[in-house]
Design an enzyme around this catalytic site. Structure first.
Site, PDB file in Angstrom:
ATOM      1  N   GLU A  94     -10.905  -9.517   3.489  1.00 26.88           N
ATOM      2  CA  GLU A  94      -9.518  -9.468   3.953  1.00 26.88           C
ATOM      3  C   GLU A  94     -10.305  -9.051   5.605  1.00 26.88           C
ATOM      4  O   GLU A  94     -10.754  -8.493   5.631  1.00 26.88           O
ATOM      5  CB  GLU A  94      -9.073  -7.677   3.280  1.00 26.88           C
ATOM      6  CG  GLU A  94      -7.070  -7.838   4.386  1.00 26.88           C
ATOM      7  CD  GLU A  94      -6.931  -6.216   3.421  1.00 26.88           C
ATOM      8  OE1 GLU A  94      -7.374  -6.137   1.766  1.00 26.88           O
ATOM      9  OE2 GLU A  94      -5.889  -5.377   3.549  1.00 26.88           O
TER      10      GLU A  94
ATOM     11  N   ARG B 161      -7.494  12.638   0.142  1.00 29.75           N
ATOM     12  CA  ARG B 161      -6.795  12.886   1.065  1.00 29.75           C
ATOM     13  C   ARG B 161      -5.365  12.553   0.439  1.00 29.75           C
ATOM     14  O   ARG B 161      -3.969  13.169   1.108  1.00 29.75           O
ATOM     15  CB  ARG B 161      -7.529  13.283   2.158  1.00 29.75           C
ATOM     16  CG  ARG B 161      -6.759  12.088   3.374  1.00 29.75           C
ATOM     17  CD  ARG B 161      -7.312  12.734   4.454  1.00 29.75           C
ATOM     18  NE  ARG B 161      -8.156  11.738   5.207  1.00 29.75           N
ATOM     19  CZ  ARG B 161      -7.854  10.841   6.033  1.00 29.75           C
ATOM     20  NH1 ARG B 161      -7.139  10.264   6.128  1.00 29.75           N
ATOM     21  NH2 ARG B 161      -8.715  10.390   6.661  1.00 29.75           N
TER      22      ARG B 161
ATOM     23  N   THR C  23      -8.415   3.599   8.411  1.00 31.57           N
ATOM     24  CA  THR C  23      -9.764   2.615   8.593  1.00 31.57           C
ATOM     25  C   THR C  23      -9.525   1.750   9.776  1.00 31.57           C
ATOM     26  O   THR C  23      -8.505   0.835  10.361  1.00 31.57           O
ATOM     27  CB  THR C  23      -9.155   1.735   7.564  1.00 31.57           C
ATOM     28  OG1 THR C  23      -8.957   2.235   5.794  1.00 31.57           O
ATOM     29  CG2 THR C  23     -10.630   1.128   7.199  1.00 31.57           C
TER      30      THR C  23
ATOM     31  N   HIS D  20      -5.486   3.134  -1.378  1.00 26.71           N
ATOM     32  CA  HIS D  20      -6.782   3.921  -1.222  1.00 26.71           C
ATOM     33  C   HIS D  20      -7.349   4.999  -1.256  1.00 26.71           C
ATOM     34  O   HIS D  20      -6.465   6.166  -1.514  1.00 26.71           O
ATOM     35  CB  HIS D  20      -7.085   3.737   0.652  1.00 26.71           C
ATOM     36  CG  HIS D  20      -8.513   3.976   1.128  1.00 26.71           C
ATOM     37  ND1 HIS D  20      -8.204   4.142   2.679  1.00 26.71           N
ATOM     38  CD2 HIS D  20      -9.249   4.987   0.517  1.00 26.71           C
ATOM     39  CE1 HIS D  20      -9.321   4.242   3.054  1.00 26.71           C
ATOM     40  NE2 HIS D  20     -10.285   4.596   1.585  1.00 26.71           N
TER      41      HIS D  20
ATOM     42  N   GLU E 242      -8.527   0.488  -2.696  1.00 31.87           N
ATOM     43  CA  GLU E 242      -8.941   0.414  -1.567  1.00 31.87           C
ATOM     44  C   GLU E 242     -10.264   1.419  -1.877  1.00 31.87           C
ATOM     45  O   GLU E 242     -10.401   2.418  -1.851  1.00 31.87           O
ATOM     46  CB  GLU E 242      -8.880   0.618  -0.583  1.00 31.87           C
ATOM     47  CG  GLU E 242      -7.506  -0.433  -0.236  1.00 31.87           C
ATOM     48  CD  GLU E 242      -6.430  -0.553   1.471  1.00 31.87           C
ATOM     49  OE1 GLU E 242      -6.853   0.739   1.782  1.00 31.87           O
ATOM     50  OE2 GLU E 242      -6.453  -1.335   1.537  1.00 31.87           O
TER      51      GLU E 242
ATOM     52  N   HIS F 203       1.375   6.043   2.104  1.00 33.08           N
ATOM     53  CA  HIS F 203       2.450   6.960   2.712  1.00 33.08           C
ATOM     54  C   HIS F 203       2.497   7.896   1.702  1.00 33.08           C
ATOM     55  O   HIS F 203       3.362   9.108   2.402  1.00 33.08           O
ATOM     56  CB  HIS F 203       2.945   6.197   4.256  1.00 33.08           C
ATOM     57  CG  HIS F 203       1.351   5.979   4.803  1.00 33.08           C
ATOM     58  ND1 HIS F 203       0.768   6.928   5.585  1.00 33.08           N
ATOM     59  CD2 HIS F 203       1.068   4.781   4.917  1.00 33.08           C
ATOM     60  CE1 HIS F 203      -0.475   6.144   6.263  1.00 33.08           C
ATOM     61  NE2 HIS F 203      -0.281   4.681   5.803  1.00 33.08           N
TER      62      HIS F 203
ATOM     63  N   HIS G 143      -3.108  -4.550   7.818  1.00 33.81           N
ATOM     64  CA  HIS G 143      -3.342  -3.314   9.037  1.00 33.81           C
ATOM     65  C   HIS G 143      -2.734  -3.700   9.963  1.00 33.81           C
ATOM     66  O   HIS G 143      -3.038  -4.786  10.532  1.00 33.81           O
ATOM     67  CB  HIS G 143      -5.219  -3.229   9.186  1.00 33.81           C
ATOM     68  CG  HIS G 143      -5.533  -1.375   9.386  1.00 33.81           C
ATOM     69  ND1 HIS G 143      -4.521  -0.601  10.345  1.00 33.81           N
ATOM     70  CD2 HIS G 143      -5.879  -0.588   8.568  1.00 33.81           C
ATOM     71  CE1 HIS G 143      -5.422  -0.431  10.582  1.00 33.81           C
ATOM     72  NE2 HIS G 143      -5.681   1.206   9.651  1.00 33.81           N
TER      73      HIS G 143
ATOM     74  N   ARG H 282      -9.699   7.598  -1.078  1.00 30.91           N
ATOM     75  CA  ARG H 282     -10.670   8.044   0.389  1.00 30.91           C
ATOM     76  C   ARG H 282     -11.769   8.875  -1.287  1.00 30.91           C
ATOM     77  O   ARG H 282     -11.159   9.732  -2.093  1.00 30.91           O
ATOM     78  CB  ARG H 282     -10.257   8.817   0.533  1.00 30.91           C
ATOM     79  CG  ARG H 282      -9.511   7.686   1.724  1.00 30.91           C
ATOM     80  CD  ARG H 282      -8.645   8.450   3.257  1.00 30.91           C
ATOM     81  NE  ARG H 282      -8.515   7.660   4.255  1.00 30.91           N
ATOM     82  CZ  ARG H 282      -9.334   6.958   5.134  1.00 30.91           C
ATOM     83  NH1 ARG H 282     -10.091   7.592   5.121  1.00 30.91           N
ATOM     84  NH2 ARG H 282      -8.132   6.229   5.870  1.00 30.91           N
TER      85      ARG H 282
ATOM     86  N   ASN I 125       0.935  -0.660  -0.137  1.00 28.50           N
ATOM     87  CA  ASN I 125      -0.098   0.040  -0.003  1.00 28.50           C
ATOM     88  C   ASN I 125       1.071   0.838  -0.113  1.00 28.50           C
ATOM     89  O   ASN I 125       1.407   1.491   1.033  1.00 28.50           O
ATOM     90  CB  ASN I 125      -0.618  -0.039   1.254  1.00 28.50           C
ATOM     91  CG  ASN I 125      -1.912   1.057   1.586  1.00 28.50           C
ATOM     92  OD1 ASN I 125      -1.630   2.728   1.217  1.00 28.50           O
ATOM     93  ND2 ASN I 125      -3.026   0.635   1.684  1.00 28.50           N
TER      94      ASN I 125
END
Ligand code: PXP
Length: 239
Positions: A150, A50, A102, A44, A71, A11, A193, A46, A8
């Site tokens: 998941e 963001r 999340t 992800h 995601e 970041h 996660h 969103r 992922n």
């Protein structure tokens, strides 16, 4: 079965957005993590965009050959975006505007969930649901007709970090039970996660995990050790 590693890269986008310019370049990060062994790229998008933005997702889809795992929140607007993007996988996640990350699994009783899932599947997108480690939610996911689940490993990962043996056993047991339940179906079993080296190593005691999705720790640890070392270490752990 060899487990896959989904990286992922949200970041990297967060870091880039801190300056409002285009460094570090998200596409470069995706190419790098693939070079060192990532089997898929997770992003992800969103609703408030963001970190990863829709235009990032479109560029990544155009430029990279490995599968994209998008995601997204269970809304019609996001389903329409996913159909336009056409990633290999969509993982439906709950989304709260102010959360840092999340915080838990999906509420599977949301009214239009089945309709949204069917629309994605009709467009040849494999659908996964991000759920809490609960056997009931595994069964309900199966009833919703998804290709994969998941399991949210956040509580398990926290228990390891806290060195809380009782809580660790309790959380690990829940995940194992979910795997057993999932094995009664054709759904793929993914985990994600809050995972780091220790929690991933511990979870790898469970055999035949389809994919681990890991973000924050990989990006953070790579500041010190670089993507090659960090990703290769995760690949060894989940082998
Ligand atoms: N899987 C899902 C469904 C997520 O929402 C996230 C966080 O965005 C992750 C995996 C990765 O979590 P982490 O960044 O804590 O490794």
């Amino acid at each position: 079965m060899r487990s896959k590693l989904g990286v992922n890269i949200d970041h990297v986008a967060t870091l880039r957005n801190a300056r409002g310019e285009n460094h570090p370049v998200l596409l470069k990060a995706a190419k790098e993590v693939i070079k060192y062994g990532a089997d898929s790229i997770t992003i992800h998008v969103r609703e408030d965009q963001r970190h990863v933005k829709k235009k990032d997702a479109i560029l990544l889809k155009r430029k990279i050959k490995k599968p994209i795992n998008l995601e997204m929140a269970p809304t019609i607007a996001m389903v329409n975006f996913a159909i336009k993007l056409n990633p290999k996988f969509v993982c439906i996640v709950p989304e709260k505007r102010k959360e840092v990350t999340t915080e838990g699994g999906l509420n599977l009783t949301q009214k239009n969930l089945k309709k949204l899932i069917n629309k994605l599947k009709k467009n040849n997108i494999e659908v996964s649901l991000f759920i809490n480690p609960s056997v009931k939610d595994v069964r309900n996911s199966y009833k919703l007709g998804v290709n994969a689940i998941e399991i949210h490993t956040g509580s398990f990962a926290k228990a390891i970090k806290a060195k809380n043996k009782n809580k660790l056993n309790y959380e690990f047991d829940k995940i194992k039970k979910c795997k057993l339940e999932c094995d009664k179906t054709k759904m793929k079993f993914n985990l994600g996660h809050g995972l780091d080296y220790d929690s991933t190593k511990y979870l790898s005691k469970i055999k035949n995990i389809n994919e681990y999705n890991i973000g924050h720790f990989i990006i953070g640890e790579s500041l010190f050790d670089g993507f090659p070392k960090v990703i290769k270490k995760f690949k060894r752990l989940i082998r």
